[in-house]
Design a protein around this motif. Structure first.
Motif, PDB file in Angstrom:
ATOM      1  N   HIS A   1      45.582-158.593 -83.841  1.00 54.16           N
ATOM      2  CA  HIS A   1      45.358-158.110 -85.278  1.00 54.16           C
ATOM      3  C   HIS A   1      44.185-158.468 -85.990  1.00 54.16           C
ATOM      4  O   HIS A   1      43.404-157.526 -86.477  1.00 54.16           O
ATOM      5  N   VAL A   2      43.668-159.692 -85.654  1.00 54.91           N
ATOM      6  CA  VAL A   2      42.503-160.058 -86.115  1.00 54.91           C
ATOM      7  C   VAL A   2      41.296-159.365 -85.526  1.00 54.91           C
ATOM      8  O   VAL A   2      40.344-158.786 -85.984  1.00 54.91           O
ATOM      9  N   ILE A   3      41.469-159.148 -84.189  1.00 58.64           N
ATOM     10  CA  ILE A   3      40.299-158.689 -83.298  1.00 58.64           C
ATOM     11  C   ILE A   3      40.324-157.308 -83.707  1.00 58.64           C
ATOM     12  O   ILE A   3      39.060-156.581 -83.940  1.00 58.64           O
ATOM     13  N   GLY A   4      41.527-156.597 -83.651  1.00 57.99           N
ATOM     14  CA  GLY A   4      41.573-155.049 -84.129  1.00 57.99           C
ATOM     15  C   GLY A   4      40.851-154.950 -85.443  1.00 57.99           C
ATOM     16  O   GLY A   4      40.061-154.073 -85.642  1.00 57.99           O
ATOM     17  N   MET A   5      41.100-155.704 -86.302  1.00 56.68           N
ATOM     18  CA  MET A   5      40.463-155.797 -87.855  1.00 56.68           C
ATOM     19  C   MET A   5      39.179-155.790 -87.851  1.00 56.68           C
ATOM     20  O   MET A   5      38.362-154.911 -88.587  1.00 56.68           O
ATOM     21  N   LEU A   6      38.686-156.686 -86.911  1.00 63.17           N
ATOM     22  CA  LEU A   6      37.113-156.903 -86.783  1.00 63.17           C
ATOM     23  C   LEU A   6      36.391-155.807 -86.353  1.00 63.17           C
ATOM     24  O   LEU A   6      35.359-155.436 -86.519  1.00 63.17           O
ATOM     25  N   VAL A   7      37.108-155.430 -85.237  1.00 67.91           N
ATOM     26  CA  VAL A   7      36.338-154.113 -84.566  1.00 67.91           C
ATOM     27  C   VAL A   7      36.443-152.720 -85.448  1.00 67.91           C
ATOM     28  O   VAL A   7      35.359-152.241 -85.587  1.00 67.91           O
ATOM     29  N   GLU A   8      37.500-152.584 -86.009  1.00 65.65           N
ATOM     30  CA  GLU A   8      37.527-151.270 -86.773  1.00 65.65           C
ATOM     31  C   GLU A   8      36.737-151.544 -87.858  1.00 65.65           C
ATOM     32  O   GLU A   8      36.141-150.599 -88.427  1.00 65.65           O
ATOM     33  N   SER A   9      36.520-152.888 -88.677  1.00 65.60           N
ATOM     34  CA  SER A   9      35.511-153.097 -89.625  1.00 65.60           C
ATOM     35  C   SER A   9      34.302-152.719 -89.313  1.00 65.60           C
ATOM     36  O   SER A   9      33.254-152.068 -89.925  1.00 65.60           O
ATOM     37  N   HIS A  10      33.878-153.172 -87.870  1.00 66.50           N
ATOM     38  CA  HIS A  10      32.546-152.939 -87.488  1.00 66.50           C
ATOM     39  C   HIS A  10      32.180-151.407 -87.211  1.00 66.50           C
ATOM     40  O   HIS A  10      31.380-150.619 -87.813  1.00 66.50           O
ATOM     41  N   ILE A  11      33.287-150.685 -86.795  1.00 63.76           N
ATOM     42  CA  ILE A  11      33.011-149.421 -86.488  1.00 63.76           C
ATOM     43  C   ILE A  11      32.887-148.505 -87.807  1.00 63.76           C
ATOM     44  O   ILE A  11      31.979-147.760 -87.907  1.00 63.76           O
ATOM     45  N   SER A  12      33.995-148.715 -88.740  1.00 64.61           N
ATOM     46  CA  SER A  12      33.802-147.814 -89.776  1.00 64.61           C
ATOM     47  C   SER A  12      33.053-148.459 -90.853  1.00 64.61           C
ATOM     48  O   SER A  12      32.944-147.976 -92.228  1.00 64.61           O
ATOM     49  N   ARG A  13      32.461-149.502 -90.647  1.00 65.46           N
ATOM     50  CA  ARG A  13      31.555-150.157 -91.940  1.00 65.46           C
ATOM     51  C   ARG A  13      32.292-150.457 -93.065  1.00 65.46           C
ATOM     52  O   ARG A  13      32.006-150.292 -94.260  1.00 65.46           O
ATOM     53  N   GLU A  14      33.393-150.858 -92.990  1.00 65.73           N
ATOM     54  CA  GLU A  14      34.417-151.008 -94.012  1.00 65.73           C
ATOM     55  C   GLU A  14      35.034-152.479 -93.840  1.00 65.73           C
ATOM     56  O   GLU A  14      35.561-152.639 -92.929  1.00 65.73           O
ATOM     57  N   ASN A  15      34.653-153.409 -94.734  1.00 65.16           N
ATOM     58  CA  ASN A  15      35.226-155.005 -94.456  1.00 65.16           C
ATOM     59  C   ASN A  15      36.843-154.867 -94.958  1.00 65.16           C
ATOM     60  O   ASN A  15      37.170-154.838 -96.046  1.00 65.16           O
ATOM     61  N   LEU A  16      37.390-154.561 -93.660  1.00 60.59           N
ATOM     62  CA  LEU A  16      38.905-154.340 -94.125  1.00 60.59           C
ATOM     63  C   LEU A  16      39.545-155.744 -94.681  1.00 60.59           C
ATOM     64  O   LEU A  16      40.762-155.499 -95.358  1.00 60.59           O
ATOM     65  N   ALA A  17      39.042-156.893 -94.201  1.00 60.24           N
ATOM     66  CA  ALA A  17      39.652-158.186 -94.543  1.00 60.24           C
ATOM     67  C   ALA A  17      39.500-158.254 -96.161  1.00 60.24           C
ATOM     68  O   ALA A  17      40.598-158.519 -96.783  1.00 60.24           O
ATOM     69  N   ARG A  18      38.360-157.831 -96.507  1.00 59.93           N
ATOM     70  CA  ARG A  18      37.882-157.913 -98.116  1.00 59.93           C
ATOM     71  C   ARG A  18      38.806-156.938 -98.913  1.00 59.93           C
ATOM     72  O   ARG A  18      39.399-157.084 -99.868  1.00 59.93           O
ATOM     73  N   ALA A  19      39.007-155.717 -98.135  1.00 58.60           N
ATOM     74  CA  ALA A  19      39.842-154.685 -98.791  1.00 58.60           C
ATOM     75  C   ALA A  19      41.275-155.303 -99.221  1.00 58.60           C
ATOM     76  O   ALA A  19      42.070-154.789 -99.981  1.00 58.60           O
ATOM     77  N   MET A  20      41.764-155.994 -98.176  1.00 56.64           N
ATOM     78  CA  MET A  20      43.175-156.713 -98.391  1.00 56.64           C
ATOM     79  C   MET A  20      43.171-157.647 -99.332  1.00 56.64           C
ATOM     80  O   MET A  20      44.326-158.087 -99.651  1.00 56.64           O
ATOM     81  N   ILE A  21      41.979-158.240 -99.914  1.00 63.47           N
ATOM     82  CA  ILE A  21      42.048-159.104-100.954  1.00 63.47           C
ATOM     83  C   ILE A  21      41.652-158.435-102.231  1.00 63.47           C
ATOM     84  O   ILE A  21      42.435-158.496-103.202  1.00 63.47           O
ATOM     85  N   THR A  22      40.762-157.402-102.102  1.00 69.99           N
ATOM     86  CA  THR A  22      40.160-156.890-103.445  1.00 69.99           C
ATOM     87  C   THR A  22      41.243-155.799-103.605  1.00 69.99           C
ATOM     88  O   THR A  22      41.565-155.050-104.846  1.00 69.99           O
ATOM     89  N   GLY A  23      42.155-155.077-102.572  1.00 74.07           N
ATOM     90  CA  GLY A  23      42.815-153.694-102.717  1.00 74.07           C
ATOM     91  C   GLY A  23      41.913-152.690-102.482  1.00 74.07           C
ATOM     92  O   GLY A  23      42.497-151.378-102.500  1.00 74.07           O
TER      93      GLY A  23
END
Lengths: 388, 133
Positions: free
Chosen positions: A176-198
């Motif tokens: 989950h964490v690796i996938g999130m990091l990879v997807e964040s990198h590819i999509s240039r969208e900080n997915l972890a931050r999105a789960m904090i700010t919504g």
């Protein structure tokens, strides 16, 4: 109803520099609450000694409530929280993963297909862990809502399932964490931050349509329903007494005759054969002359026979009935006793407020009842020697 | 009549709860041994017996004092370090009140310490000493 466009909301979020609102507050609280509870269970489950089981169990109940809430929120939550919004075909999922491996990813406002698989896998794994955990707790420890229904043997057999699935959980968390990091990198969208700010920064994201007031009131209703149902089920199930613990009234003759010299052990700590051996050899009772007149001895033996380990399905009775071959009359000679007390320094047993290995009740506050709960262990501090 | 009953009750209460004085129950136990021994008992002989080092019994228990400590006023210890209430009647007022229990412990402990049964004289002396304490 929630799919009716809410134009002013769309306009406002799209133009907002803070990004597009995709994760509602309940989803975010669920996510980070789950992170906390799962961390506690993993630390207490893999690292802490067994007598911290109480913390493990409470975090486990929290996970059960969180997962139940998420299942309902998957039906009644805002758009990206709904299961229906992230059920993808296997073909689409494989295409997505292939794309990610090539460094390309289509835009998804909510969960992408790989993330969706992760959500379902985590929910299934966590549900399995809580159910198996409750079975172990009820069977092996005679505690919790299943204590009245699950035999010790079932509890023990379930441990391997619980452990195996827990390793599966560790694997999923890593993925989950690796996938999130990879997807964040590819999509240039900080997915972890999105789960904090919504919020997601990509303007192409589809915003939440449901008004906040609706989201919050719905979540509150679901939380109350889950809490009441869970609490009620817990209370109703817990009302059944633990199946492995025998309710008995201690025998006065046993308490005074045996308790004059040593702690009067709960009869569940030895099998019938051992008690019979002990009562037949009182003239040389572990080197002591403890002879009794036959009338008294017979009355004690009847009590011990009635409540010996055969009558119990507790953790102590099940483990201690496997007596030492060389010394079948001794509780402290059993392999189980030695293993469970192996890390305790010999000096601790000699403390004046403990006295000997046989004084169970000095540390096991529930020793009289035969429960021997991990949470009831309190090794007393050595008494301060008087000042000279 | 009423005052007589209350006087008897008061006397009994004093007799049964006063430390250091043998009540009728202790007297009965001592008298049982007296009839067997057919001799007067001596507290000093009892004390010497209590403190004597014996050789006939188990090596771990050469004397009464091994478990009961050198003073009857002290709390003793069983082999697993469970406290034994002081032997002195003044410290443990319900001691020596039940012949069956007294016989049980003389039986066990005489065999352990002396390797034989104690005589009625030894028992009586011992009790007389402990009751005087």
């Amino acid at each position: 109803m929630s799919d009716i466009p809410f134009n002013s909301d769309v306009e406002r979020t799209k133009s907002s520099p803070r990004g597009v609102r995709v994760w509602d507050l309940p989803v975010r609280i669920f996510h980070w609450g789950l992170v906390l509870a799962v961390t506690i269970t993993l630390v207490t489950g893999f690292l802490a000694p067994e007598w911290r089981l109480d913390i493990h169990v409470w975090a486990g109940y929290a996970i059960a409530l969180l997962v139940t809430f998420r299942l309902l929120w998957g039906l009644y939550g805002s758009r990206h929280a709904r299961f229906a919004s992230f059920v993808y075909s296997p073909k689409k999922t494989i295409e997505h993963i292939k794309g990610v491996l090539r460094g390309k990813s289509a835009h998804y406002s909510g969960h992408n297909p790989a993330g969706a698989v992760m959500v379902f896998a985590l929910l299934v794994v966590l549900a399995t862990l809580t159910v198996s955990g409750i079975i172990i707790l009820g069977g092996q420890e005679n505690l919790g809502p299943a204590a009245g229904f699950i035999p010790f043997s079932t509890g023990v057999e379930t441990v391997s399932i619980h452990r195996l699935v827990a390793y599966g959980l560790l694997f999923l968390i890593a993925a989950h964490v690796i996938g999130m990091l990879v997807e964040s990198h590819i999509s240039r969208e900080n997915l972890a931050r999105a789960m904090i700010t919504g919020r997601k920064q990509d303007a192409a994201s589809q915003p939440i349509i449901m008004p906040n007031a609706t989201i919050n009131s719905r979540a509150l209703v679901i939380v109350v329903i889950v809490g009441l149902t869970g609490g009620g089920a817990y209370a109703i199930m817990s009302a059944t007494p633990a199946s492995g613990i025998v309710k008995f009234s201690p025998d006065d003759t046993y308490a005074s005759e045996c308790g004059d010299c040593h702690y009067a052990y709960n009869p569940s700590l030895l099998p019938r054969n051992s008690w019979q051996g002990i009562m037949a050899g009182l003239d040389d009772h572990f080197g002591e002359d403890a002879s009794l007149d036959s009338e008294t001895a017979n009355s004690i033996l009847a009590y011990l026979n009635k409540y010996s380990s055969e009558a119990w399905d507790s953790e102590a009775a099940n483990n201690l009935r496997i007596v030492s071959v060389k010394n079948p009359l001794s509780i402290t000679a059993t392999a189980y006793w030695r293993r469970r007390h192996g890390e305790i320094d010999k000096k601790v047993f000699e403390q004046s407020n403990i006295g000997s290995k046989g004084n169970c009740v000095a540390c096991h506050r529930d020793a009289d009842s035969g429960r021997f709960d991990d949470a009831a262990i309190f090794i007393p501090a050595p008494p301060v020697p008087p000042k000279t | 009549m009423k005052s007589l009953t209350s006087t008897i009750c008061t006397v009994l209460l004093i007799v049964f709860t006063s430390p250091g004085f043998a009540g009728p129950q202790q007297d009965a136990v001592v008298n049982y041994y007296k009839e067997l021994a057919k001799r007067e008992f001596s507290a000093s002989r009892g004390e010497a017996f209590f403190r004597a080092k014996q050789t006939g019994g188990k090596p771990a228990t050469p004397s009464c004092t091994t478990c009961h400590t050198s003073s009857p006023m002290n709390t003793g210890k069983t082999r697993v370090n469970k406290p034994i209430a002081p032997m002195a009647l003044s410290k443990t007022p319900d001691r020596f009140s039940d012949l069956k229990k007294v016989e049980k412990w003389f039986g066990r402990n005489c065999r352990s310490v002396l390797g034989r049964e104690c005589t009625a004289l030894e028992k009586g002396d011992f009790l007389t000493f402990m009751i005087s304490q």
